[in-house]
Design a protein around this motif. Structure first.
Motif, PDB file in Angstrom:
ATOM      1  N   VAL A 202       0.830  -1.210   0.000  1.00 40.84           N
ATOM      2  CA  VAL A 202       0.000   0.000   0.000  1.00 40.84           C
ATOM      3  C   VAL A 202       0.865   1.262   0.000  1.00 40.84           C
ATOM      4  N   GLN A 203       2.120   1.118   0.407  1.00 43.20           N
ATOM      5  CA  GLN A 203       3.032   2.275   0.347  1.00 43.20           C
ATOM      6  C   GLN A 203       3.681   2.414  -1.030  1.00 43.20           C
ATOM      7  N   GLY A 204       3.352   1.512  -1.936  1.00 42.87           N
ATOM      8  CA  GLY A 204       3.839   1.626  -3.312  1.00 42.87           C
ATOM      9  C   GLY A 204       5.273   1.158  -3.503  1.00 42.87           C
ATOM     10  N   GLN A 205       5.766   0.317  -2.566  1.00 44.25           N
ATOM     11  CA  GLN A 205       7.170  -0.105  -2.697  1.00 44.25           C
ATOM     12  C   GLN A 205       7.386  -1.197  -3.743  1.00 44.25           C
ATOM     13  N   LEU A 206       6.340  -1.922  -4.058  1.00 46.55           N
ATOM     14  CA  LEU A 206       6.489  -2.973  -5.079  1.00 46.55           C
ATOM     15  C   LEU A 206       6.123  -2.399  -6.442  1.00 46.55           C
ATOM     16  N   LYS A 207       6.974  -2.628  -7.417  1.00 51.06           N
ATOM     17  CA  LYS A 207       6.728  -2.082  -8.755  1.00 51.06           C
ATOM     18  C   LYS A 207       6.242  -3.196  -9.690  1.00 51.06           C
ATOM     19  N   PRO A 208       5.386  -2.825 -10.665  1.00 52.48           N
ATOM     20  CA  PRO A 208       4.877  -3.847 -11.589  1.00 52.48           C
ATOM     21  C   PRO A 208       5.996  -4.635 -12.269  1.00 52.48           C
TER      22      PRO A 208
END
Ligand code: SF4
Length: 346
Positions: A202-208
């Motif tokens: 949810v913090q956006g640390q994983l990228k597609p």
């Protein structure tokens, strides 16, 4: 609290148990992690088992006894039948709970990209449910820790009366008793790891791109007709896996869904469905991080497999692999297990 239907892959027996294992084959030998493995230093366990990712449940099993987890992978036929029946009963109880909040819809898949697209569509459909303060079940999580891709499914997320986001993990028990401290410790580590991965998501640390590169998926692969039709029905127009991934990650990071505030484990008696008790689990991010790095070091080939330490030698007494276990034999030969230990009880 009804949410959008949960999609399941028609090519898999059930969506709620495991995510698809992307593997090119098993090629498992009966070397038991011993001499042969030592000779093959260049191959990490991840490579040896053809694993593109690990499940959170793999790591929590490893936290009980790493050597036992390896034998479970290499010698599944030695697993006691009651363990298998407990797992099956657990799955039925999970499924019943899942059906309380959404229907399951079987979807035909034509590629491994389609199989992963199902998880992403389920994730996408649960974001607005969570945003509006409702309960979701079987929430998929993905994360990268120390260069290893991890996947898991959170049993349940809901908000408490105080507005805190609470994770609820359901564990089924064959005996009408709460588990031992050691079992609770293992389960607690599992839910802490879910929180660690969920919060990063949810913090956006994983990228597609981490997602597709680790699993070996083709981002530009057009999605199958059935997947596209279901996406359309849910209000998403997507043609490729990349488009779906971008949409899922964007929705997640812009959703304002908070980090998980509370972790709870519910123990249920398998036969009667009676609640045996609940555990509130404390969370220390640094400790979880250190522990998971230690377990991943084995998978990355940075250290040899280990069995239990002397303080936990009692686990060997209830282990299906104790008669073949090289770690145990070494410990007994070297002394410590022989002197105190395998008779030591919890
Ligand atoms: Fe682990 Fe003991 Fe079983 Fe060996 S015998 S796998 S050390 S629990």
């Amino acid at each position: 609290e009804d949410s959008a239907p949960q999609l399941v892959d028609s090519a898999k027996p059930s969506s709620s148990s495991e995510l698809p294992r992307v593997s090119t084959g098993t090629n498992m030998t009966e070397n038991g992690g011993g001499l042969k493995e030592k000779r093959k230093r260049s191959q990490t366990p991840l490579e040896k088992y053809f694993l593109k990712y690990l499940c959170v449940t793999d790591i929590s099993t490893q936290s009980w006894c790493e050597q036992q987890m390896v034998y479970g992978r290499e010698r599944p036929e030695l697993q006691p039948p009651e363990r298998v029946s407990l797992l099956d009963a657990g799955k039925s109880i999970h499924l019943a709970r899942e059906l309380e909040v959404h229907n399951l819809v079987s979807v035909r898949t034509t590629s491994k990209e389609d199989s992963w697209a199902i998880k992403l569509l389920n994730l996408l459909s649960m974001i607005p449910v969570l945003q509006t303060g409702h309960r979701v079940r079987e929430f998929p999580v993905f994360g990268e820790i120390g260069g290893v891709f991890l996947v898991g499914i959170i049993d349940e997320l809901h908000y408490t009366a105080k507005g805190e986001l609470e994770l609820n993990e359901l564990k089924t028990r064959r005996r009408l008793l709460m588990p031992s401290k050691a079992q609770i410790k293992k389960d607690s580590f599992q839910v802490c790891l879910y929180k660690y991965i969920f919060d990063s998501m949810v913090q956006g640390q994983l990228k597609p791109e981490n997602f597709t590169s680790h699993i070996g998926l083709r981002p530009e692969q057009p999605l199958g007709l059935h997947i596209k039709a279901h996406a359309q029905k849910a209000g998403f127009t997507v043609a490729s896996l990349k488009e779906l991934l971008d949409l899922a990650f964007l929705n997640l990071t812009l959703s304002d869904i908070p980090n998980i505030d509370r972790l709870k484990i519910e123990y249920i008696h398998q036969e009667s469905n009676a609640l045996l008790g609940t555990e509130e689990v404390p969370y220390e991010r640094d400790q979880v991080s250190q522990e998971v790095q230690y377990y991943l070091a084995y998978w990355k080939g940075q250290r040899d497999v280990r069995g239990v330490d002397i303080e936990e030698a009692w686990k060997c007494n209830m282990c299906a692999y104790s008669s073949i276990c090289e770690w145990r034999q070494d410990q007994v030969a070297e002394g410590p297990f022989q002197r105190s230990g395998s008779k030591k009880s919890k």
